[in-house]
Write an enzyme that holds these catalytic residues in place. Structure first.
Site, PDB file in Angstrom:
ATOM      1  N   CYS A 266       0.961  -0.720   0.195  1.00 34.63           N
ATOM      2  CA  CYS A 266       0.316  -0.409   0.230  1.00 34.63           C
ATOM      3  C   CYS A 266       0.683   0.766  -0.273  1.00 34.63           C
ATOM      4  O   CYS A 266       1.401   1.803   0.695  1.00 34.63           O
ATOM      5  CB  CYS A 266      -0.820   0.131   1.225  1.00 34.63           C
ATOM      6  SG  CYS A 266      -1.972   0.723   1.813  1.00 34.63           S
TER       7      CYS A 266
ATOM      8  N   CYS B 107       0.602   3.063   3.116  1.00 34.29           N
ATOM      9  CA  CYS B 107       0.880   2.913   4.417  1.00 34.29           C
ATOM     10  C   CYS B 107       2.589   2.751   4.403  1.00 34.29           C
ATOM     11  O   CYS B 107       3.723   3.094   5.415  1.00 34.29           O
ATOM     12  CB  CYS B 107       0.494   1.319   3.876  1.00 34.29           C
ATOM     13  SG  CYS B 107      -1.145   1.203   4.344  1.00 34.29           S
TER      14      CYS B 107
END
Length: 230
Positions: A159, A162
């Site tokens: 991600c 992230c």
């Protein structure tokens, strides 16, 4: 006058087409494989998370192109100045995604012709298949957060936001050594995500002795993350 205008228009159109041809690249799997071994390359998988978890290219980031909100949000955290090597299952989604990225300022986007189907047909390996890997059980999760200060990180290595939060999270943990980190895999631990109502990646939830004290979603500052410790 009209003839001059047409000549100028056609000249500008030709320059535009040449510029597009210079930046639009679709390469075969062998060329793609060599390309992603270069330094400072961003590998972007635009399939769904479920498809990604069946196997993907090494170090690939993920965003579902069919989910426009997710795709545009995660694409924001890619570096527009560095090459992006993009792929999907067979090439359709990655072609559309690459076109969008070029139109939105990405300098070099390289597409893999034929997608993962061509990659595997050429006998090239994938990594990261999660078949057979068990989810984190909800009861195990509750036991993990039931005592002391705990920060739950609902995220995934694939991600982009992230990854952008990684240095902030490291700062937070260094500054607050009393806080235990519990990771929830956003691509696998669906039962836990539902139980805590985490609908986006990343989501950070702080607990004190099993009770939620605060949460933040997305890319936030260290100060904002500390606000969860109330």
């Amino acid at each position: 006058m009209i003839k001059l205008f047409i000549q100028r228009y056609l000249g500008a159109l030709l320059l535009c087409m040449l510029a597009h041809a210079a930046t639009a690249q679709e390469v075969d799997v062998n060329t793609f494989e060599k390309g992603i071994q270069q330094p400072a390359i961003q590998v972007f998988d635009v399939r769904t998370a479920q498809e990604y978890n069946t196997g993907h290219l090494p170090n690939a980031l993920q965003a579902d192109y069919t989910n426009k909100t997710e795709f545009t949000e995660r694409a924001k955290y890619l570096d527009k100045q560095k090459p992006v090597y993009i792929y999907c299952l067979s090439g359709g989604r990655s072609h559309a995604a690459a076109q969008w990225m070029r139109e939105n300022g990405f300098k070099k986007v390289v597409e893999m012709e034929g997608g993962i189907r061509s990659w595997t047909a050429a006998g090239k390996p994938l990594t990261g298949a999660t078949k057979g890997i068990k989810q984190l059980a909800v009861n195990d999760f509750r036991n993990a957060v039931k005592s002391g200060w705990v920060l739950v990180d609902v995220g995934a290595e694939w991600c982009p936001p992230c990854r952008a939060m990684a240095p902030v999270l490291e700062q937070f943990l260094q500054k607050h050594p009393q806080v235990k980190l519990v990771k929830v895999d956003g691509g696998r631990d669906q039962d836990v995500m539902k139980s805590v109502n985490a609908n986006a990646l990343p989501t950070f939830i702080a607990y004190k002795d099993g009770k939620e004290t605060g949460r933040k979603q997305g890319v936030v500052t260290l100060q904002e993350l500390e606000e969860t410790l109330r």
